[in-house]
Design an enzyme around this catalytic site. Sequence first.
Site, PDB file in Angstrom:
ATOM      1  N   GLU A   1      29.585  45.515  52.167  1.00 59.61           N
ATOM      2  CA  GLU A   1      28.494  45.238  51.228  1.00 59.61           C
ATOM      3  C   GLU A   1      27.985  43.819  51.314  1.00 59.61           C
ATOM      4  OE1 GLU A   1      30.301  47.684  47.560  1.00 59.61           O
ATOM      5  OE2 GLU A   1      29.362  45.774  47.106  1.00 59.61           O
TER       6      GLU A   1
ATOM      7  N   CYS B   1      25.531  37.094  48.784  1.00 57.41           N
ATOM      8  CA  CYS B   1      26.976  37.262  48.623  1.00 57.41           C
ATOM      9  C   CYS B   1      27.493  38.040  49.836  1.00 57.41           C
ATOM     10  CB  CYS B   1      27.236  38.034  47.323  1.00 57.41           C
ATOM     11  SG  CYS B   1      28.971  38.407  47.043  1.00 57.41           S
TER      12      CYS B   1
ATOM     13  N   CYS C   1      40.588  44.806  50.938  1.00 60.19           N
ATOM     14  CA  CYS C   1      41.294  43.565  50.614  1.00 60.19           C
ATOM     15  C   CYS C   1      42.735  43.904  50.273  1.00 60.19           C
ATOM     16  CB  CYS C   1      40.621  42.879  49.424  1.00 60.19           C
ATOM     17  SG  CYS C   1      41.397  41.308  48.991  1.00 60.19           S
TER      18      CYS C   1
ATOM     19  N   CYS D   1      44.104  42.900  43.450  1.00 59.72           N
ATOM     20  CA  CYS D   1      43.986  42.565  42.022  1.00 59.72           C
ATOM     21  C   CYS D   1      43.671  43.852  41.268  1.00 59.72           C
ATOM     22  CB  CYS D   1      42.883  41.539  41.807  1.00 59.72           C
ATOM     23  SG  CYS D   1      43.136  40.058  42.803  1.00 59.72           S
TER      24      CYS D   1
ATOM     25  N   CYS E   1      39.907  44.993  40.435  1.00 60.04           N
ATOM     26  CA  CYS E   1      38.869  44.849  41.452  1.00 60.04           C
ATOM     27  C   CYS E   1      38.698  46.117  42.295  1.00 60.04           C
ATOM     28  CB  CYS E   1      39.214  43.676  42.356  1.00 60.04           C
ATOM     29  SG  CYS E   1      38.127  43.509  43.769  1.00 60.04           S
TER      30      CYS E   1
ATOM     31  N   CYS F   1      31.155  43.225  43.107  1.00 60.60           N
ATOM     32  CA  CYS F   1      31.715  43.325  44.447  1.00 60.60           C
ATOM     33  C   CYS F   1      32.460  44.631  44.668  1.00 60.60           C
ATOM     34  CB  CYS F   1      32.699  42.190  44.672  1.00 60.60           C
ATOM     35  SG  CYS F   1      31.934  40.613  44.454  1.00 60.60           S
TER      36      CYS F   1
HETATM   37  N1  SAH Z   1      38.702  37.551  47.090  1.00 60.35           N
HETATM   38  C1  SAH Z   1      38.017  36.457  46.565  1.00 60.35           C
HETATM   39  C2  SAH Z   1      36.513  36.565  46.641  1.00 60.35           C
HETATM   40  C3  SAH Z   1      35.903  37.897  46.358  1.00 60.35           C
HETATM   41  S1  SAH Z   1      35.953  38.475  44.698  1.00 60.35           S
HETATM   42  C4  SAH Z   1      38.452  36.205  45.135  1.00 60.35           C
HETATM   43  O1  SAH Z   1      39.108  37.044  44.563  1.00 60.35           O
HETATM   44  O2  SAH Z   1      38.149  35.131  44.640  1.00 60.35           O
HETATM   45  C5  SAH Z   1      34.777  37.449  43.868  1.00 60.35           C
HETATM   46  C6  SAH Z   1      34.996  37.356  42.357  1.00 60.35           C
HETATM   47  O3  SAH Z   1      34.680  38.599  41.708  1.00 60.35           O
HETATM   48  C7  SAH Z   1      36.434  37.023  42.004  1.00 60.35           C
HETATM   49  O4  SAH Z   1      36.497  35.997  41.050  1.00 60.35           O
HETATM   50  C8  SAH Z   1      36.927  38.337  41.466  1.00 60.35           C
HETATM   51  O5  SAH Z   1      38.008  38.168  40.639  1.00 60.35           O
HETATM   52  C9  SAH Z   1      35.693  38.872  40.765  1.00 60.35           C
HETATM   53  N2  SAH Z   1      35.783  40.303  40.463  1.00 60.35           N
HETATM   54  C10 SAH Z   1      36.472  41.253  41.114  1.00 60.35           C
HETATM   55  N3  SAH Z   1      36.337  42.453  40.513  1.00 60.35           N
HETATM   56  C11 SAH Z   1      35.530  42.262  39.462  1.00 60.35           C
HETATM   57  C12 SAH Z   1      35.008  43.119  38.445  1.00 60.35           C
HETATM   58  N4  SAH Z   1      35.298  44.407  38.413  1.00 60.35           N
HETATM   59  N5  SAH Z   1      34.199  42.568  37.513  1.00 60.35           N
HETATM   60  C13 SAH Z   1      33.886  41.248  37.562  1.00 60.35           C
HETATM   61  N6  SAH Z   1      34.346  40.391  38.482  1.00 60.35           N
HETATM   62  C14 SAH Z   1      35.166  40.890  39.418  1.00 60.35           C
HETATM   63 FE1  SF4 Z   2      40.640  40.880  46.875  1.00 62.92          FE
HETATM   64 FE2  SF4 Z   2      39.227  41.746  44.839  1.00 62.92          FE
HETATM   65 FE3  SF4 Z   2      41.397  40.287  44.386  1.00 62.92          FE
HETATM   66 FE4  SF4 Z   2      39.211  39.114  45.442  1.00 62.92          FE
HETATM   67  S1  SF4 Z   2      39.386  40.033  43.399  1.00 62.92           S
HETATM   68  S2  SF4 Z   2      41.334  38.895  46.115  1.00 62.92           S
HETATM   69  S3  SF4 Z   2      38.425  40.812  46.671  1.00 62.92           S
HETATM   70  S4  SF4 Z   2      41.349  42.330  45.323  1.00 62.92           S
END
Ligand code: SAH
Ligand code: SF4
Length: 362
Positions: free
Chosen positions: A92, A105, A112, A116, A119, A341
């Site tokens: 994406e 972006c 990944c 988390c 996510c 994302c």
């Molecule tokens: N992996 C990196 C960058 C990609 S995620 C990281 O985690 O920083 C970019 C941002 O989007 C991160 O701060 C992540 O925590 C946030 N993010 C992920 N899932 C999300 C969601 N469902 N709603 C809002 N922010 C989210």
């Molecule tokens: Fe990976 Fe999503 Fe965690 Fe960023 S927020 S490190 S993309 S699992």
Amino acid sequence: MSKPSIYGMTYEQLKDWLMDHGQKRFRADQVWNWLYKKRINHFSDMKNINKETIGLLDEHFVLGVLEEEVKQESKDGTIKYLFRLTDGNLIETVLMRFNYGLSVCVTTQVGCNIGCSFCASGLLNKSRDLTSGEIVEQIMMVQKNLDLKGKDERVSHIVVMGIGEPLDNFDNLMDFIYIVNDDRGLNIGARHITVSTSGLAHKIYKFADTGVQVNLAVSIHAPNNELRRSIMKINKAFPIEKLMDAIHYYLQKTNRRITYEYIMLKDVNDHQEEAIQLAELLKDHRKLAYVNLIPYNTVDEHSQYQRSDSATIQAFFETLKEQGINCGVRWENGADIDAACGQLRSKQIKKMKPNRSRSLSK
Ligand code: SAH
Ligand code: SF4
């Protein structure tokens, strides 16, 4: 093996490659100019370059490895792309419009592994790193789409916040930064580029040592280890103390401001107590700290989380302010088109036939 994308080479790498293949040094400038200023779609469009050189490039490289699979345009001008890679994987890319410019972006990995719990990207394990060419091409695809509109619009900002953990794909990330930042090419200012990390402390040291002047954002999301570990399993390997040591090293090396991302999860990390703890954690470098509160975007209907309500987000914001911490709330762009994302990709994968979706998401 398929041919690599020429967009994956830094100017220096391209120059060395051309010279190793019997070409004059100035060819690199010409080719670079055609790639990034004139933004051609075929090597044969390079008018002042002889057939032999074009043949050489054609033999070893391709000009495009991404294919547009889906494009969604939101009412607020956000455009979300789903690109297909040559191996069939989907990634994406999102274009967002702000008063200060156009920001893209980008994605750095297919899936990944950090996992988390909130996510969408983390729900699909990493199958591979993107090459530098695949990352640069995301910008080129968006820029070429803008060019077609004939409005002279230019991608001015980049956030490395798409799918994947950028610091886990370190060398390709760095090449990407050098390529898009190069003033002979796209010339996107380092200060207009932001890399977001989940907090890979050992890579933050390495990143600081490169001396690049891009912005760093750290996904902190919780102010203590117990809570952070419960939503980000990476906190087991890199607990907050280790992360903060790395951040202090980064600050000392670069003297650049750090953005902390803090996702607002209802009743999980949004109490006043957590705001106070967060302020405490950041107070020794508060002049260089900025907290971005991110209202959680629902990943799917079965998600265990909900977004904090606006009043709670506001109260958290006020508490941070009272504690002397600079902060803001990131109200989303493209809310009507799954702009968070990984959302479009995970939806698309679910829509596909089961056997196909398995091979895509692994
Ligand atoms: N992996 C990196 C960058 C990609 S995620 C990281 O985690 O920083 C970019 C941002 O989007 C991160 O701060 C992540 O925590 C946030 N993010 C992920 N899932 C999300 C969601 N469902 N709603 C809002 N922010 C989210
Ligand atoms: Fe990976 Fe999503 Fe965690 Fe960023 S927020 S490190 S993309 S699992």
